[in-house]
Design a protein around this motif. Structure first.
Motif, PDB file in Angstrom:
ATOM      1  N   LEU A  68       0.836  -1.204   0.000  1.00 46.91           N
ATOM      2  CA  LEU A  68       0.000   0.000   0.000  1.00 46.91           C
ATOM      3  C   LEU A  68       0.875   1.259   0.000  1.00 46.91           C
ATOM      4  N   LYS A  69       1.882   1.292   0.868  1.00 41.81           N
ATOM      5  CA  LYS A  69       2.771   2.459   0.927  1.00 41.81           C
ATOM      6  C   LYS A  69       3.547   2.634  -0.375  1.00 41.81           C
ATOM      7  N   PHE A  70       4.027   1.513  -0.937  1.00 39.54           N
ATOM      8  CA  PHE A  70       4.767   1.572  -2.191  1.00 39.54           C
ATOM      9  C   PHE A  70       3.872   2.120  -3.317  1.00 39.54           C
ATOM     10  N   GLY A  71       2.647   1.635  -3.387  1.00 38.90           N
ATOM     11  CA  GLY A  71       1.717   2.114  -4.411  1.00 38.90           C
ATOM     12  C   GLY A  71       1.354   3.569  -4.223  1.00 38.90           C
ATOM     13  N   MET A  72       1.141   3.971  -2.977  1.00 40.13           N
ATOM     14  CA  MET A  72       0.802   5.376  -2.717  1.00 40.13           C
ATOM     15  C   MET A  72       1.979   6.285  -3.038  1.00 40.13           C
ATOM     16  N   MET A  73       3.182   5.869  -2.676  1.00 35.58           N
ATOM     17  CA  MET A  73       4.352   6.689  -2.974  1.00 35.58           C
ATOM     18  C   MET A  73       4.587   6.748  -4.488  1.00 35.58           C
ATOM     19  N   GLY A  74       4.396   5.632  -5.170  1.00 36.03           N
ATOM     20  CA  GLY A  74       4.521   5.631  -6.630  1.00 36.03           C
ATOM     21  C   GLY A  74       3.507   6.548  -7.284  1.00 36.03           C
ATOM     22  N   SER A  75       2.283   6.525  -6.777  1.00 38.41           N
ATOM     23  CA  SER A  75       1.250   7.412  -7.314  1.00 38.41           C
ATOM     24  C   SER A  75       1.580   8.873  -7.051  1.00 38.41           C
ATOM     25  N   ALA A  76       2.111   9.162  -5.876  1.00 36.13           N
ATOM     26  CA  ALA A  76       2.497  10.540  -5.558  1.00 36.13           C
ATOM     27  C   ALA A  76       3.645  10.998  -6.456  1.00 36.13           C
ATOM     28  N   ILE A  77       4.637  10.124  -6.667  1.00 39.51           N
ATOM     29  CA  ILE A  77       5.757  10.472  -7.551  1.00 39.51           C
ATOM     30  C   ILE A  77       5.253  10.706  -8.976  1.00 39.51           C
ATOM     31  N   GLY A  78       4.335   9.862  -9.422  1.00 28.36           N
ATOM     32  CA  GLY A  78       3.748  10.047 -10.755  1.00 28.36           C
ATOM     33  C   GLY A  78       2.988  11.348 -10.874  1.00 28.36           C
ATOM     34  N   SER A  79       2.287  11.727  -9.813  1.00 30.27           N
ATOM     35  CA  SER A  79       1.574  13.007  -9.824  1.00 30.27           C
ATOM     36  C   SER A  79       2.550  14.171  -9.925  1.00 30.27           C
ATOM     37  N   ILE A 102       6.603  25.366  -5.288  1.00 28.21           N
ATOM     38  CA  ILE A 102       6.188  25.585  -3.897  1.00 28.21           C
ATOM     39  C   ILE A 102       5.001  24.673  -3.569  1.00 28.21           C
ATOM     40  N   GLY A 103       4.026  24.624  -4.456  1.00 33.04           N
ATOM     41  CA  GLY A 103       2.884  23.728  -4.247  1.00 33.04           C
ATOM     42  C   GLY A 103       3.294  22.268  -4.232  1.00 33.04           C
ATOM     43  N   LEU A 104       4.200  21.896  -5.137  1.00 39.90           N
ATOM     44  CA  LEU A 104       4.671  20.514  -5.181  1.00 39.90           C
ATOM     45  C   LEU A 104       5.473  20.149  -3.935  1.00 39.90           C
ATOM     46  N   SER A 105       6.239  21.113  -3.382  1.00 39.94           N
ATOM     47  CA  SER A 105       6.992  20.790  -2.163  1.00 39.94           C
ATOM     48  C   SER A 105       6.055  20.519  -1.001  1.00 39.94           C
ATOM     49  N   GLY A 106       4.966  21.275  -0.913  1.00 39.13           N
ATOM     50  CA  GLY A 106       3.980  20.984   0.121  1.00 39.13           C
ATOM     51  C   GLY A 106       3.371  19.606  -0.069  1.00 39.13           C
ATOM     52  N   TYR A 107       3.037  19.289  -1.296  1.00 42.99           N
ATOM     53  CA  TYR A 107       2.454  17.977  -1.605  1.00 42.99           C
ATOM     54  C   TYR A 107       3.442  16.852  -1.291  1.00 42.99           C
ATOM     55  N   ILE A 108       4.706  17.038  -1.684  1.00 44.65           N
ATOM     56  CA  ILE A 108       5.722  16.012  -1.447  1.00 44.65           C
ATOM     57  C   ILE A 108       5.946  15.814   0.051  1.00 44.65           C
ATOM     58  N   SER A 109       6.026  16.904   0.812  1.00 43.22           N
ATOM     59  CA  SER A 109       6.276  16.757   2.243  1.00 43.22           C
ATOM     60  C   SER A 109       5.120  16.066   2.941  1.00 43.22           C
ATOM     61  N   ILE A 110       3.888  16.343   2.543  1.00 44.77           N
ATOM     62  CA  ILE A 110       2.736  15.655   3.137  1.00 44.77           C
ATOM     63  C   ILE A 110       2.731  14.188   2.732  1.00 44.77           C
ATOM     64  N   ALA A 111       3.082  13.902   1.477  1.00 43.27           N
ATOM     65  CA  ALA A 111       3.127  12.501   1.016  1.00 43.27           C
ATOM     66  C   ALA A 111       4.212  11.714   1.743  1.00 43.27           C
ATOM     67  N   VAL A 112       5.372  12.328   1.957  1.00 39.60           N
ATOM     68  CA  VAL A 112       6.453  11.654   2.677  1.00 39.60           C
ATOM     69  C   VAL A 112       6.055  11.442   4.142  1.00 39.60           C
ATOM     70  N   TYR A 113       5.411  12.433   4.734  1.00 38.67           N
ATOM     71  CA  TYR A 113       4.929  12.279   6.106  1.00 38.67           C
ATOM     72  C   TYR A 113       3.932  11.115   6.198  1.00 38.67           C
ATOM     73  N   ALA A 114       3.009  11.048   5.256  1.00 40.53           N
ATOM     74  CA  ALA A 114       2.030   9.941   5.258  1.00 40.53           C
ATOM     75  C   ALA A 114       2.721   8.602   5.022  1.00 40.53           C
ATOM     76  N   PHE A 115       3.769   8.611   4.210  1.00 38.42           N
ATOM     77  CA  PHE A 115       4.509   7.380   3.922  1.00 38.42           C
ATOM     78  C   PHE A 115       5.249   6.880   5.168  1.00 38.42           C
ATOM     79  N   MET A 116       5.786   7.805   5.943  1.00 42.10           N
ATOM     80  CA  MET A 116       6.566   7.431   7.132  1.00 42.10           C
ATOM     81  C   MET A 116       5.686   7.023   8.310  1.00 42.10           C
ATOM     82  N   HIS A 117       4.450   7.481   8.348  1.00 39.34           N
ATOM     83  CA  HIS A 117       3.595   7.201   9.516  1.00 39.34           C
ATOM     84  C   HIS A 117       2.462   6.290   9.178  1.00 39.34           C
TER      85      HIS A 117
END
Length: 163
Positions: free
Chosen positions: A96-107, A148-163
């Protein structure tokens, strides 16, 4: 819910890029430009690059949206097996985490290609970036705000990935 967000946003961007591709006009149509100097006019290579970036963006959004949608479907199918414990399905968290991170990277990739396509659209409408003026201001705004918008998105995605 995160997968819903990825699917919805990617679907919206996929639709927008698809509509942009279908409505793309020939770059030789000078009536649709706002350039004042002919020396700032773009050549056919800018239009080709624009099309390539749009296709890359469309492909990224569509592919990773399908991955997120597939994960969402798998979760729903697993939840439907145990009716009495619908919220306690056994899901491989690593997949699930791998798929979500892959989807976030694709976005993010899709957004970057969409930003590059928009730079080409600005050049085609306002003139080459090297001519400066409103073209440079427009591109600078785009290049500042999108990351700037992408950095916010990336940081939230990484936070969700780690927790």
């Amino acid at each position: 819910m995160a997968l819903d967000g990825i699917v919805n946003v990617n679907s919206l961007f996929t639709d927008a890029v698809f509509i942009g591709l279908s409505l793309a006009s020939d770059s030789s149509d000078q009536s649709s430009t706002l350039k004042s100097k002919s020396s700032c006019s773009t050549d056919i290579e800018v239009a080709r690059t624009l099309l390539v970036y749009k296709v890359f963006s469309f492909s990224s959004f569509l592919f990773y949206s399908l991955i997120a949608h597939g994960l969402k479907l798998a979760i729903n199918l697993l939840n439907s097996r145990e009716v009495e414990e619908a919220l306690k399905a056994k899901i491989n968290v690593n997949i699930l985490k791998f798929g979500m991170m892959g989807s976030a990277i694709g976005s993010v990739m899709g957004c970057l290609f969409l930003m590059l396509a928009m730079v080409n659209v600005v050049e085609m409408k306002l003139g080459l970036l090297s001519c400066g003026g409103k073209t440079a201001y427009s591109v600078a705004t785009l290049i500042i705000l999108v990351p700037i918008g992408l950095s916010g998105y990336i940081s939230i995605a990484v936070y969700a990935f780690m927790h």
